[in-house]
Design a protein around this motif. Structure first.
Motif, mmCIF file in Angstrom:
data_model
loop_
_atom_site.group_PDB
_atom_site.id
_atom_site.type_symbol
_atom_site.label_atom_id
_atom_site.label_comp_id
_atom_site.label_asym_id
_atom_site.label_seq_id
_atom_site.Cartn_x
_atom_site.Cartn_y
_atom_site.Cartn_z
ATOM 1 N N ASP A 34 0.735 -1.324 -0.359
ATOM 2 C CA ASP A 34 -0.479 -0.001 0.075
ATOM 3 C C ASP A 34 1.277 1.295 -0.010
ATOM 4 O O ASP A 34 0.559 2.084 -0.379
ATOM 5 N N ALA A 35 1.866 1.298 1.091
ATOM 6 C CA ALA A 35 3.003 2.208 0.213
ATOM 7 C C ALA A 35 3.901 2.104 -0.553
ATOM 8 O O ALA A 35 4.156 3.434 -0.429
ATOM 9 N N GLU A 36 3.549 1.367 -1.138
ATOM 10 C CA GLU A 36 4.958 1.489 -2.915
ATOM 11 C C GLU A 36 4.468 2.690 -3.766
ATOM 12 O O GLU A 36 3.221 2.579 -3.614
ATOM 13 N N PRO A 37 5.073 3.238 -4.056
ATOM 14 C CA PRO A 37 4.412 3.584 -5.676
ATOM 15 C C PRO A 37 4.861 2.966 -6.815
ATOM 16 O O PRO A 37 3.933 3.364 -7.478
ATOM 17 N N HIS A 38 5.259 1.584 -6.578
ATOM 18 C CA HIS A 38 4.701 0.507 -7.527
ATOM 19 C C HIS A 38 4.828 -1.345 -7.585
ATOM 20 O O HIS A 38 5.609 -0.799 -5.900
ATOM 21 N N VAL A 39 3.344 -0.878 -7.757
ATOM 22 C CA VAL A 39 3.151 -2.668 -6.673
ATOM 23 C C VAL A 39 3.162 -3.847 -8.275
ATOM 24 O O VAL A 39 2.075 -2.969 -8.825
#
Length: 135
Positions: A34-39
């Motif tokens: 949820d806190a990542e810029p790319h998943v």
């Protein structure tokens, strides 16, 4: 030249809200994403699905702007039965998501509905209509 379809990607404005929506559709996405810029996740069969924040997209394409005037792609999830389509729509409505098209029996033989993900992308839910037993 041989090409292989490998990844579908979405641009998102709120990663946590978007991933929460797709989790509610059954995708196994780790909470820490949820806190990542790319998943990205790998789906059964090897196809990958990815989400990037608008900041990531603008980091390599500074002129990128949000599309206007409608969607250019959609995603569809197969449900177990027509009743499962209705149940999924009810659950998504209860969770506060937008129902774009209420479930209906489509002429092509499927129970169909369209919901919107947090960025307004249409997500279709469908199942084959049950055919009456002969006899």
């Amino acid at each position: 030249m041989e090409l292989k379809l490998d990844l579908f990607g979405y641009v998102v404005t709120d990663m946590a809200a978007t991933l929460g929506f797709y989790r509610s559709l059954g995708l196994d996405i780790p909470a820490e994403a949820d806190a990542e810029p790319h998943v990205e996740i790998t789906l059964p069969g090897g196809l990958r699905l990815a989400w990037d924040t608008t900041d990531v997209i603008r980091s390599f394409d500074p002129e990128w702007t949000q599309p206007t005037g409608g969607h250019r792609s959609s995603t569809a999830f197969l449900c177990d039965s027509p009743a499962a389509v209705d149940a999924a729509v009810a659950e998504l409505r209860e969770a506060g998501h937008t129902i774009h098209h209420e479930p209906w029996d489509a002429f092509w033989g499927q129970r169909y509905a369209t919901v919107l993900d947090p960025d307004g992308n249409p997500v279709d839910l469908f199942a084959a209509l049950e055919t009456p037993q002969a006899g």
